[in-house]
Design a protein around this motif. Structure first.
Motif, PDB file in Angstrom:
ATOM      1  N   GLN A   1       1.738   9.576  15.442  1.00  0.00           N
ATOM      2  CA  GLN A   1       1.990  10.928  14.975  1.00  0.00           C
ATOM      3  C   GLN A   1       1.207  11.202  13.703  1.00  0.00           C
ATOM      4  N   SER A   2       1.302  12.440  13.193  1.00  0.00           N
ATOM      5  CA  SER A   2       0.659  12.810  11.933  1.00  0.00           C
ATOM      6  C   SER A   2       1.619  13.713  11.167  1.00  0.00           C
ATOM      7  N   GLU A   3       2.625  13.122  10.624  1.00  0.00           N
ATOM      8  CA  GLU A   3       3.649  13.874   9.918  1.00  0.00           C
ATOM      9  C   GLU A   3       3.522  13.667   8.417  1.00  0.00           C
ATOM     10  N   ILE A   4       3.979  14.704   7.686  1.00  0.00           N
ATOM     11  CA  ILE A   4       3.971  14.602   6.229  1.00  0.00           C
ATOM     12  C   ILE A   4       5.384  14.274   5.714  1.00  0.00           C
ATOM     13  N   ASP A   5       6.309  14.914   6.235  1.00  0.00           N
ATOM     14  CA  ASP A   5       7.682  14.712   5.781  1.00  0.00           C
ATOM     15  C   ASP A   5       8.300  13.531   6.541  1.00  0.00           C
ATOM     16  N   ILE A   6       8.357  12.388   5.871  1.00  0.00           N
ATOM     17  CA  ILE A   6       8.944  11.198   6.460  1.00  0.00           C
ATOM     18  C   ILE A   6      10.100  10.754   5.529  1.00  0.00           C
ATOM     19  N   SER A   7      11.266  10.520   6.095  1.00  0.00           N
ATOM     20  CA  SER A   7      12.417  10.137   5.267  1.00  0.00           C
ATOM     21  C   SER A   7      12.303   8.691   4.841  1.00  0.00           C
TER      22      SER A   7
ATOM     23  N   LEU B   1       0.829  -1.209   0.000  1.00  0.00           N
ATOM     24  CA  LEU B   1       0.000   0.000   0.000  1.00  0.00           C
ATOM     25  C   LEU B   1       0.861   1.255   0.000  1.00  0.00           C
ATOM     26  N   GLN B   2       1.955   1.248   0.779  1.00  0.00           N
ATOM     27  CA  GLN B   2       2.862   2.393   0.846  1.00  0.00           C
ATOM     28  C   GLN B   2       2.140   3.682   1.279  1.00  0.00           C
ATOM     29  N   PHE B   3       1.376   3.590   2.395  1.00  0.00           N
ATOM     30  CA  PHE B   3       0.613   4.725   2.937  1.00  0.00           C
ATOM     31  C   PHE B   3       1.370   5.320   4.122  1.00  0.00           C
ATOM     32  N   ASP B   4       1.536   6.642   4.103  1.00  0.00           N
ATOM     33  CA  ASP B   4       2.164   7.334   5.223  1.00  0.00           C
ATOM     34  C   ASP B   4       1.298   7.239   6.485  1.00  0.00           C
ATOM     35  N   SER B   5      -0.023   7.150   6.291  1.00  0.00           N
ATOM     36  CA  SER B   5      -0.949   7.121   7.437  1.00  0.00           C
ATOM     37  C   SER B   5      -0.694   5.906   8.332  1.00  0.00           C
ATOM     38  N   THR B   6      -0.360   4.784   7.784  1.00  0.00           N
ATOM     39  CA  THR B   6      -0.113   3.588   8.598  1.00  0.00           C
ATOM     40  C   THR B   6       1.175   3.741   9.409  1.00  0.00           C
ATOM     41  N   PHE B   7       2.190   4.377   8.792  1.00  0.00           N
ATOM     42  CA  PHE B   7       3.437   4.581   9.509  1.00  0.00           C
ATOM     43  C   PHE B   7       3.256   5.613  10.610  1.00  0.00           C
ATOM     44  N   ASN B   8       2.506   6.629  10.339  1.00  0.00           N
ATOM     45  CA  ASN B   8       2.218   7.636  11.371  1.00  0.00           C
ATOM     46  C   ASN B   8       1.425   7.023  12.536  1.00  0.00           C
ATOM     47  N   TYR B   9       0.499   6.137  12.214  1.00  0.00           N
ATOM     48  CA  TYR B   9      -0.263   5.453  13.273  1.00  0.00           C
ATOM     49  C   TYR B   9       0.676   4.633  14.143  1.00  0.00           C
TER      50      TYR B   9
END
Length: 576
Positions: free
Chosen positions: A493-499, A481-489
């Protein structure tokens, strides 16, 4: 002559005789004269010739068919019939001759005829005869109370008609309307029918006369009247009261306060599904309105009255029903706990703690330790690697939460609301048609749609992206899926800029950059629109998306080349 020995004629003189009133009587009434008796001894006289109706001139006596009647004496012994003109003298009595009577042309006798030895004196033709056995026989016509003597047919007058008694509608009954109880009658304690030998000795000694009996009767009559007056008075008062209440309930205006309240605030909790009458009962119980009917009428009169929802309201006491309805329709009165769409459970726990005014972390601890007792459906338990079993089941809505409630009660209310929603959408059946393993995965998809979509218009396209990337034929992302929302969960957190190095180095199951398929469970609490989008994705072939402004705008792409152009656009907006 009659067998009683009176005078000529066939009519008996007493009403008790069965032949009383015979119309063939033809004698004349003689003057009244006392009849002399013979000392009570029976006397015998020559038989008088009897005049018959059928043969007026012969003086012969015949029965039916010209057969003579048998003759009997006073003692019931039969003797030979007498000759019409001559009578055999009996012992110690002189013979007596009779003269042939003469009749006029109408059959009435004229002249005189011999004296009847059995007749009374000239003053009393109905004088009493001596009793046949020496006794005295009563005279039925000699007293003022006696029956009037019979009269010839020509002289009889009809009896005067009785004047009818005035009739009323009331039937007095056999006691003529006066019961012995109220008339002061004494039944000697109900023992009139008792034999004398069963009564007490004191009564026998006293000769049946008890002192003070009259006063006791009057006292009992007065007491009875007081009891009757009290009973009827109480009944009348009760009927009047309930009649007034019935009139007020049906036709009178409902009691109501005036104005917008007395300034004293009160928190009111309206349960889910409450109608106007139930809301009115809560308000009346807390002193907001004066009557339930007044509130129901005011709600019906307000065009938006039916829009009053369940929840917690801050109102004032002694408000008019109309002002209470208006305030409950205003957002100013709402004091419910609002759970927004997409909220994570961690944030919801904090909101509950603040509303209940309990120590921070209290609700989270309850959820962690008692989650199995809070009402989750069977298909929502026993999933591996799930961080919070209640995630996705604290349904976004408005809840009546106030100080004094327990955290577990609030959580149960939210879980029940979510479970009811999922069952109404038939998640168990529809999840299979979407290629998912069950309703748990369908809730997870909806939570991803809610987290990644920026607007409601994006939800269905986002839903299609998820389903396309989960397909085994996906060679673009290889089912990741490659969703930032799952990593933030994962990190809370609720970040946009993730390395990329940070993302690629974390093997947690919730990291969809390094793990294929869906995360172990939902990552938030989806709302109605996200649930509907998860059930009905678009069919346009969307595979990629980028929040080009980083905030509110999401654009979609079908190929990797289109996706790259969207990435460049995003970088340009950030000044990179």
């Amino acid at each position: 002559m009659t067998e009683y020995g009176r005078g000529p004629g066939s009519e008996p003189w007493h009403p008790d005789d069965p032949l009383y009133g015979d119309g063939g009587w033809g004698g004349q009434q003689a003057a009244q004269q006392a009849q002399q008796s013979y000392g009570g001894q029976p006397q015998y006289h020559p038989q008088q010739p009897q005049q018959q109706y059928g043969d007026w001139g012969t003086g012969e006596q015949h029965g039916y068919g010209d057969q003579p009647y048998p003759q009997y004496d006073e003692y019931g012994q039969q003797y030979a019939p007498q000759q019409p003109q001559h009578q055999q003298p009996q012992q110690h009595q002189a013979p007596q001759q009779h003269q042939q009577p003469q009749y006029d042309q109408n059959g009435w006798p004229t002249g005189s005829y011999p004296q009847d030895p059995y007749a009374g004196g000239p003053q009393d033709p109905y004088a009493q005869q001596p009793a046949p056995y020496g006794g005295e026989q009563s005279d039925y016509y000699g007293t003022p109370e006696a029956y009037p003597p019979p009269e010839p047919p020509g002289r009889r007058r009809p009896e005067p008609e009785r004047e009818p008694e005035p009739q009323t509608d009331w039937d007095p009954g056999p006691d003529q309307g006066e019961h012995a109880f109220f008339a002061g009658g004494d039944d000697e304690d109900g023992r009139d029918g008792e034999p004398d030998d069963r009564r007490g000795r004191g009564e026998r000694r006293g000769g049946g006369d008890r002192r003070g009996g009259g006063k006791e009767k009057k006292r009992r009559s007065g007491l009875a009247c007081l009891v009757v007056v009290a009973v009827f008075g109480g009944g009348l008062a009760g009927v009047s009261y309930f009649g007034y209440q019935f009139y007020q309930d049906r036709f009178g205006s409902a009691p109501d306060f005036a104005g917008s309240g007395n300034g004293e605030q009160v928190t009111v909790t309206i349960p889910k599904g409450s109608g106007g009458y139930a809301i009115g009962q809560v308000l009346k119980k807390t002193g907001v309105v004066k009557s339930v009917d007044a509130f129901v009428a005011a709600q019906a009169a307000n065009p938006d009255g039916k829009n009053i929802q369940d929840g917690v309201y801050t109102l004032q006491k002694e408000m008019s029903a109309a002002s209470a309805v208006e305030l409950m329709l205003s957002p100013k009165s709402r004091d419910n706990l609002i759970i927004a769409e997409g909220k994570r459970n961690a944030a919801v726990y904090e909101l509950i703690d603040a509303r209940l005014e309990v120590e921070k972390g209290t609700t989270a601890k309850v959820a962690e330790t008692r989650w199995k007792t809070l009402g989750l459906p069977d298909w929502a338990v026993n999933h591996p690697n799930v961080k919070d079993p209640l995630e996705g089941f604290l349904f976004p809505s408005s809840y009546a939460v106030a100080k004094g409630q327990k955290p577990e009660d609030v959580l149960k209310q939210m879980v029940a609301r979510a479970t009811e929603k999922y069952e109404s959408l038939d998640f168990e059946t529809k999840s299979k048609s979407l290629g998912l393993e069950g309703p748990w995965e369908l809730v997870t998809v909806a939570s991803l749609v809610q987290a990644e979509g920026k607007t409601h218009d994006d939800f269905r396209k986002m839903s299609e992206v998820i389903y396309n990337r989960l397909k085994p034929t996906n060679t673009e992302t290889n089912q990741k899926l490659q969703f930032d929302s799952t990593f933030n969960y994962l990190l809370g957190q609720s970040e946009i800029d993730i390395s990329e190095s940070e993302i690629n180095s974390n093997p947690d199951p919730y990291n969809t950059y390094t793990n294929k398929g869906l995360p172990p469970g939902p990552i938030g609490n989806p709302g109605d629109d996200a649930l509907q989008a998860a059930l009905k994705p678009t069919r346009d072939g969307w595979m990629y998306f980028v929040a080009t402004d980083g905030m509110d705008k999401t654009e979609f792409a079908k190929t990797i080349a289109e996706h790259q152009r969207l990435v460049d656009k995003f970088n340009a907006s950030r000044g990179n």
